[in-house]
Design a protein around this motif. Structure first.
Motif, mmCIF file in Angstrom:
data_model
loop_
_atom_site.group_PDB
_atom_site.id
_atom_site.type_symbol
_atom_site.label_atom_id
_atom_site.label_comp_id
_atom_site.label_asym_id
_atom_site.label_seq_id
_atom_site.Cartn_x
_atom_site.Cartn_y
_atom_site.Cartn_z
ATOM 1 N N LEU A 1 0.940 -1.333 -0.251
ATOM 2 C CA LEU A 1 -0.097 -0.342 -0.171
ATOM 3 C C LEU A 1 0.519 1.045 0.046
ATOM 4 C CD1 LEU A 1 -2.807 1.248 0.660
ATOM 5 C CD2 LEU A 1 -2.333 1.746 3.248
ATOM 6 N N TYR A 2 0.528 1.752 -0.948
ATOM 7 C CA TYR A 2 1.294 3.243 -0.972
ATOM 8 C C TYR A 2 0.478 4.309 -0.796
ATOM 9 C CZ TYR A 2 3.194 7.970 -2.595
ATOM 10 O OH TYR A 2 3.040 8.876 -2.733
ATOM 11 N N ALA A 3 -0.025 4.720 1.114
ATOM 12 C CA ALA A 3 -0.689 5.206 1.473
ATOM 13 C C ALA A 3 -0.795 6.674 0.947
ATOM 14 C CB ALA A 3 -0.504 5.323 2.907
ATOM 15 N N GLY A 4 0.487 6.988 1.025
ATOM 16 C CA GLY A 4 0.768 8.716 0.034
ATOM 17 C C GLY A 4 -0.108 9.042 -1.053
ATOM 18 N N SER A 5 -0.308 8.270 -1.366
ATOM 19 C CA SER A 5 -0.928 8.058 -3.061
ATOM 20 C C SER A 5 -1.048 9.401 -3.901
ATOM 21 C CB SER A 5 -2.235 7.669 -2.737
ATOM 22 O OG SER A 5 -2.338 6.242 -2.513
ATOM 23 N N TRP A 6 -1.983 9.293 -4.994
ATOM 24 C CA TRP A 6 -1.678 10.619 -5.603
ATOM 25 C C TRP A 6 -1.302 11.697 -4.655
ATOM 26 C CZ3 TRP A 6 0.663 11.763 -10.166
ATOM 27 C CH2 TRP A 6 0.519 12.648 -10.730
ATOM 28 N N SER A 7 -2.510 11.858 -3.817
ATOM 29 C CA SER A 7 -2.306 13.316 -3.311
ATOM 30 C C SER A 7 -0.952 13.416 -2.400
ATOM 31 C CB SER A 7 -2.958 13.595 -1.830
ATOM 32 O OG SER A 7 -2.960 12.560 -0.871
ATOM 33 N N GLN A 8 -0.150 12.836 -2.411
ATOM 34 C CA GLN A 8 1.159 13.445 -1.800
ATOM 35 C C GLN A 8 1.968 13.343 -3.386
ATOM 36 O OE1 GLN A 8 3.764 10.002 -0.425
ATOM 37 N NE2 GLN A 8 4.508 11.413 1.471
ATOM 38 N N TRP A 9 1.885 12.545 -3.957
ATOM 39 C CA TRP A 9 2.440 12.915 -4.930
ATOM 40 C C TRP A 9 2.644 13.915 -5.601
ATOM 41 C CZ3 TRP A 9 6.477 9.041 -7.251
ATOM 42 C CH2 TRP A 9 6.871 9.327 -8.650
ATOM 43 N N SER A 10 1.359 14.129 -6.028
ATOM 44 C CA SER A 10 1.359 15.152 -6.789
ATOM 45 C C SER A 10 1.332 16.955 -6.278
ATOM 46 C CB SER A 10 -0.782 15.464 -7.507
ATOM 47 O OG SER A 10 -1.430 16.155 -5.918
ATOM 48 N N ASN A 11 1.646 16.994 -5.169
ATOM 49 C CA ASN A 11 2.043 17.531 -3.927
ATOM 50 C C ASN A 11 3.267 18.245 -3.652
ATOM 51 O OD1 ASN A 11 0.025 19.543 -2.264
ATOM 52 N ND2 ASN A 11 -1.074 17.496 -2.793
ATOM 53 N N HIS A 12 4.132 17.446 -5.051
ATOM 54 C CA HIS A 12 6.220 17.092 -4.505
ATOM 55 C C HIS A 12 6.483 17.629 -5.893
ATOM 56 C CE1 HIS A 12 7.315 14.913 -0.654
ATOM 57 N NE2 HIS A 12 5.966 14.830 -0.965
ATOM 58 N N PRO A 13 6.222 19.336 -5.875
ATOM 59 C CA PRO A 13 7.050 19.311 -7.398
ATOM 60 C C PRO A 13 7.770 18.841 -8.569
ATOM 61 C CG PRO A 13 6.374 21.403 -6.429
ATOM 62 C CD PRO A 13 6.355 20.561 -5.738
ATOM 63 N N ASP A 14 8.921 18.158 -7.432
ATOM 64 C CA ASP A 14 9.761 18.060 -8.328
ATOM 65 C C ASP A 14 9.683 16.557 -8.716
ATOM 66 O OD1 ASP A 14 9.940 16.730 -5.841
ATOM 67 O OD2 ASP A 14 11.054 15.341 -5.079
ATOM 68 N N ARG A 15 8.235 15.470 -8.287
ATOM 69 C CA ARG A 15 8.186 14.193 -9.083
ATOM 70 C C ARG A 15 7.538 14.297 -10.440
ATOM 71 N NH1 ARG A 15 10.027 9.998 -6.032
ATOM 72 N NH2 ARG A 15 10.268 10.801 -3.857
ATOM 73 N N PRO A 16 7.810 13.358 -11.460
ATOM 74 C CA PRO A 16 6.916 13.628 -12.701
ATOM 75 C C PRO A 16 6.478 13.067 -12.856
ATOM 76 C CG PRO A 16 8.571 11.662 -12.264
ATOM 77 C CD PRO A 16 9.133 11.977 -10.941
ATOM 78 N N VAL A 17 5.221 12.809 -13.532
ATOM 79 C CA VAL A 17 3.340 12.918 -13.760
ATOM 80 C C VAL A 17 3.813 12.632 -16.124
ATOM 81 C CG1 VAL A 17 1.809 13.872 -14.176
ATOM 82 C CG2 VAL A 17 2.852 14.593 -12.289
ATOM 83 N N ALA A 18 2.812 12.123 -15.646
ATOM 84 C CA ALA A 18 2.460 10.858 -16.387
ATOM 85 C C ALA A 18 0.813 11.336 -17.222
ATOM 86 C CB ALA A 18 2.950 9.913 -16.656
ATOM 87 N N VAL A 19 0.557 11.516 -18.534
ATOM 88 C CA VAL A 19 -0.765 11.986 -18.645
ATOM 89 C C VAL A 19 -0.902 10.928 -19.724
ATOM 90 C CG1 VAL A 19 -0.577 13.776 -18.523
ATOM 91 C CG2 VAL A 19 -0.737 13.756 -20.138
ATOM 92 N N GLY A 20 -2.171 10.965 -20.067
ATOM 93 C CA GLY A 20 -2.228 9.805 -21.152
ATOM 94 C C GLY A 20 -3.162 8.360 -20.123
ATOM 95 N N ALA A 21 -3.639 7.614 -21.414
ATOM 96 C CA ALA A 21 -3.723 6.534 -21.937
ATOM 97 C C ALA A 21 -2.328 5.287 -20.747
ATOM 98 C CB ALA A 21 -4.763 5.664 -22.391
ATOM 99 N N ALA A 22 -1.406 5.350 -21.562
ATOM 100 C CA ALA A 22 0.153 4.268 -21.680
ATOM 101 C C ALA A 22 0.832 5.068 -20.051
ATOM 102 C CB ALA A 22 1.127 4.941 -22.849
ATOM 103 N N PRO A 23 0.758 3.633 -19.420
ATOM 104 C CA PRO A 23 1.619 4.248 -18.419
ATOM 105 C C PRO A 23 2.596 5.161 -18.650
ATOM 106 C CG PRO A 23 1.297 1.988 -18.612
ATOM 107 C CD PRO A 23 0.973 2.316 -19.846
#
Length: 275
Positions: free
Chosen positions: A253-275
């Motif tokens: 379980l990654y409990a921080g999940s997207w709400s944690q990841w997206s609040n760290h500007p240094d973490r990359p983000v992918a968009v679209g249907a592909a991983p």
């Protein structure tokens, strides 16, 4: 991990009786207490997910970080739990929020089950509800955590690189087309999208282990593999953790999940249907 309404009813006329926890919560109606007061399984104690099943800190911790064991233990004692109790948790949303209580208490050593199909399964069986508020005598349970696997933000990133991370949110949020709550839209690079709503049938019960396993394998994950799960804030990820466990996988379980990841500007983000 699961119990049917019939089996719960049988337990309720035996000694000692199970402790029943009502964990009704949802994003658009986080306070489930009014619904609980209107009608709940007899003897059930209301659990406040936001206040009792989560810690609240900085945005970089996520919206629903796991609570410290001292806070969870104090809440469990308020619910009347003792060390030898069997506990049953339920909600009215396909076990999406009840699974959070299940995960925390199972991790802390409690003998706990999820009522498969939730409140609807109970009422469909023809059994009654009661109204009002149940206030139990204080319990004495002692909790120690660490029995279930979890992943840190760095470990989630590594699982994404290995193709062993599952984003269990709705597809449109995974693709980054909408983001109603968190600061950035998209998903953790490398994560596969398998919404956990696909792990339950129309009646809110979990699908069979074979069906869940086939769904995960079809997404490209080997049977029985270790895999990380995350959602928006770590609540419904616990539901996916339960489903994967039922199907024979070894989830983390990654409990921080997207709400944690997206609040760290240094973490990359992918968009679209592909991983």
């Amino acid at each position: 991990m699961l119990i049917t309404a019939d089996d719960l009813a049988d337990l309720m006329v035996s000694q000692p009786r199970p402790r029943i926890l009502d964990v009704r919560w949802r994003l658009d109606r986080p306070d489930g207490r009014p619904a609980y007061v209107d009608g709940h399984i007899p003897g059930a104690v209301y659990v406040d997910l936001d206040a009792e099943l989560a810690e609240h800190g900085a945005p970089t911790d996520g919206r629903h970080p796991l609570p410290p064991v001292e806070k969870l233990q104090a809440a469990a004692r308020r619910w009347g739990l003792h060390g030898d109790d069997t506990v049953v948790v339920y909600d009215d949303l396909g076990s999406m929020s009840a699974a959070r209580a299940w995960w925390l208490l199972a991790d802390a050593g409690v003998d706990i089950r999820i009522l498969d199909g939730g409140l609807q399964a109970w009422t469909r069986s023809g059994r009654p509800l009661e109204s009002g508020i149940v206030v139990p005598a204080a319990g004495s349970v002692v909790l120690t955590t660490g029995r279930l696997a979890r992943a840190s933000i760095d470990e989630a990133a590594a699982l994404g690189t290995e193709g062993l991370l599952i984003d269990v949110r709705a597809a449109e949020r995974y693709r980054g087309e909408v983001e109603p709550i968190d600061p950035r839209a998209g998903h953790i690079p490398g994560a596969l999208n398998l919404p956990t709503t696909g792990n339950i049938a129309a009646d809110g019960r979990f699908l069979s282990p074979d069906v869940i396993r086939a769904r995960v394998v079809a997404a490209g994950i080997a049977p029985g593999a270790g895999v990380g799960v995350y959602c928006g804030s770590g609540v419904t990820a616990a539901h996916a953790f339960a489903a994967l466990s039922i199907a024979g996988f070894a989830p983390r379980l990654y409990a921080g999940s997207w709400s944690q990841w997206s609040n760290h500007p240094d973490r990359p983000v992918a968009v679209g249907a592909a991983p």
